[in-house]
Write an enzyme that holds these catalytic residues in place. Sequence first.
Site, short mmCIF file in Angstrom:
data_model
loop_
_atom_site.label_atom_id
_atom_site.label_comp_id
_atom_site.label_asym_id
_atom_site.label_seq_id
_atom_site.Cartn_x
_atom_site.Cartn_y
_atom_site.Cartn_z
N ARG A 75 0.81 -1.21 0.00
CA ARG A 75 0.00 0.00 0.00
C ARG A 75 0.85 1.26 0.00
O ARG A 75 0.28 2.36 0.03
CB ARG A 75 -0.83 0.03 1.29
CG ARG A 75 -2.29 -0.37 1.16
CD ARG A 75 -2.87 -0.33 2.57
NE ARG A 75 -4.28 -0.20 2.61
CZ ARG A 75 -5.14 -1.22 2.66
NH1 ARG A 75 -4.72 -2.45 2.60
NH2 ARG A 75 -6.42 -1.00 2.76
N ARG A 131 -21.05 -2.69 4.03
CA ARG A 131 -20.27 -3.94 4.07
C ARG A 131 -20.52 -4.72 5.37
O ARG A 131 -20.54 -4.16 6.45
CB ARG A 131 -18.77 -3.60 3.96
CG ARG A 131 -17.87 -4.79 4.22
CD ARG A 131 -16.52 -4.65 3.60
NE ARG A 131 -15.69 -3.59 4.16
CZ ARG A 131 -14.47 -3.30 3.70
NH1 ARG A 131 -13.95 -3.98 2.69
NH2 ARG A 131 -13.78 -2.32 4.24
P1 ADP Z 1 -9.83 -2.32 3.00
O1 ADP Z 1 -10.24 -3.73 2.64
O2 ADP Z 1 -11.01 -1.48 3.30
O3 ADP Z 1 -8.94 -1.72 1.97
P2 ADP Z 1 -8.07 -3.58 4.88
O4 ADP Z 1 -8.88 -4.63 5.53
O5 ADP Z 1 -7.17 -3.99 3.77
O6 ADP Z 1 -9.04 -2.41 4.36
O7 ADP Z 1 -7.20 -2.79 5.96
C1 ADP Z 1 -7.74 -2.39 7.19
C2 ADP Z 1 -6.69 -1.60 7.96
O8 ADP Z 1 -5.54 -2.44 8.22
C3 ADP Z 1 -6.11 -0.40 7.22
O9 ADP Z 1 -6.91 0.76 7.36
C4 ADP Z 1 -4.74 -0.26 7.90
O10 ADP Z 1 -4.88 0.32 9.19
C5 ADP Z 1 -4.34 -1.71 8.10
N1 ADP Z 1 -3.60 -2.20 6.90
C6 ADP Z 1 -4.00 -3.17 6.04
N2 ADP Z 1 -3.07 -3.37 5.08
C7 ADP Z 1 -2.06 -2.50 5.34
C8 ADP Z 1 -0.82 -2.21 4.70
N3 ADP Z 1 -0.41 -2.85 3.58
N4 ADP Z 1 -0.03 -1.25 5.25
C9 ADP Z 1 -0.40 -0.61 6.38
N5 ADP Z 1 -1.56 -0.83 7.02
C10 ADP Z 1 -2.39 -1.76 6.52
P1 ADP Z 2 -11.90 -4.09 -0.38
O1 ADP Z 2 -11.31 -5.41 0.06
O2 ADP Z 2 -11.19 -3.52 -1.58
O3 ADP Z 2 -12.01 -3.10 0.73
P2 ADP Z 2 -14.44 -5.57 -0.55
O4 ADP Z 2 -14.17 -6.72 -1.46
O5 ADP Z 2 -14.51 -5.84 0.90
O6 ADP Z 2 -13.39 -4.36 -0.88
O7 ADP Z 2 -15.80 -4.87 -1.04
C1 ADP Z 2 -16.34 -3.74 -0.34
C2 ADP Z 2 -17.87 -3.88 -0.26
O8 ADP Z 2 -18.42 -3.74 -1.58
C3 ADP Z 2 -18.36 -5.22 0.25
O9 ADP Z 2 -19.54 -5.02 0.97
C4 ADP Z 2 -18.62 -6.04 -1.03
O10 ADP Z 2 -19.63 -7.02 -0.85
C5 ADP Z 2 -19.08 -4.95 -1.99
N1 ADP Z 2 -18.65 -5.18 -3.38
C6 ADP Z 2 -17.50 -5.76 -3.82
N2 ADP Z 2 -17.42 -5.76 -5.16
C7 ADP Z 2 -18.56 -5.14 -5.61
C8 ADP Z 2 -19.09 -4.84 -6.91
N3 ADP Z 2 -18.40 -5.14 -8.02
N4 ADP Z 2 -20.27 -4.22 -6.98
C9 ADP Z 2 -20.96 -3.90 -5.84
N5 ADP Z 2 -20.53 -4.16 -4.59
C10 ADP Z 2 -19.34 -4.78 -4.47
#
Ligand code: ADP
Ligand code: ADP
Length: 217
Positions: free
Chosen positions: A88, A127
């Site tokens: 990231r 979500r």
């Molecule tokens: P999302 O799916 O919404 O992108 P994640 O589940 O990947 O969020 O991450 C949740 C939190 O975990 C981030 O807001 C950060 O605090 C931490 N995190 C996850 N991946 C990383 C990374 N590669 N570097 C730093 N912090 C991370």
């Molecule tokens: P990220 O890991 O990048 O944070 P997620 O895979 O957790 O994203 O998806 C974020 C939210 O959007 C979840 O509630 C998921 O079910 C929904 N979502 C994921 N892909 C799509 C899509 N193509 N269209 C609509 N909703 C989606």
Amino acid sequence: MYVVLIGAPGSGKGTQAGVLAETSGLAHVASGDLFRAAVQQGTELGRVARGYMERGELVPDEVTIAMIMERLREPDTARGVILDGFPRTVEQAQALDRALAARDQQIDLAIYLRVPTEVLLRRLSGRWICRVCQATYHEVFRPPATPGQCDACGGELSQRPDDRLETAERRLQVYFEQTLPAIEYYRRRRILVEVDGNQPIEPVAAEMLGALGQTTR
Ligand code: ADP
Ligand code: ADP
Ligand code: ZN
């Protein structure tokens, strides 16, 4: 085969990584899932990560890189990995490159899931996550068959505290500041493929599988 999924919070990384891992047999490694498990288990790592996660900030690179490198030493990753949420930052991307080079491997493909900001906030606010297997649902876009219950394992669904609006907005800001440069890093390396993530889950998955197939050949 090492594949990086990169995109904003809510862009669909976790959802699509699940599909790709199932189809390709590659291991799914999600940095956010690893951090949440550590927080839940109350480990030293979890104790360090917790405050950053609650504020919507990134956990420091050093801690994050060490956690991922440890995960990549586990045997299920030997055939290759789908990395979801890591790297990231440019520093994380460089550290990953160095670590893979040391074992004669490399990132084959980076997939950038592009989604407009207003769509991201709608996705995050709806979500729901399985407490047991981390499967991801959305109250409108991907509802579970039974409300509050995971289709895959029957586990209880819950909302992430950091998906609340203020924290979600902070996470998006952090994404623009720190993760966009990492996307540019992969673009310059010419291994970046952009996928339009603003379509229903299935067509996005089809495009991603197409990109993976192109790379395998
Ligand atoms: P999302 O799916 O919404 O992108 P994640 O589940 O990947 O969020 O991450 C949740 C939190 O975990 C981030 O807001 C950060 O605090 C931490 N995190 C996850 N991946 C990383 C990374 N590669 N570097 C730093 N912090 C991370
Ligand atoms: P990220 O890991 O990048 O944070 P997620 O895979 O957790 O994203 O998806 C974020 C939210 O959007 C979840 O509630 C998921 O079910 C929904 N979502 C994921 N892909 C799509 C899509 N193509 N269209 C609509 N909703 C989606
Ligand atoms: Zn489940």
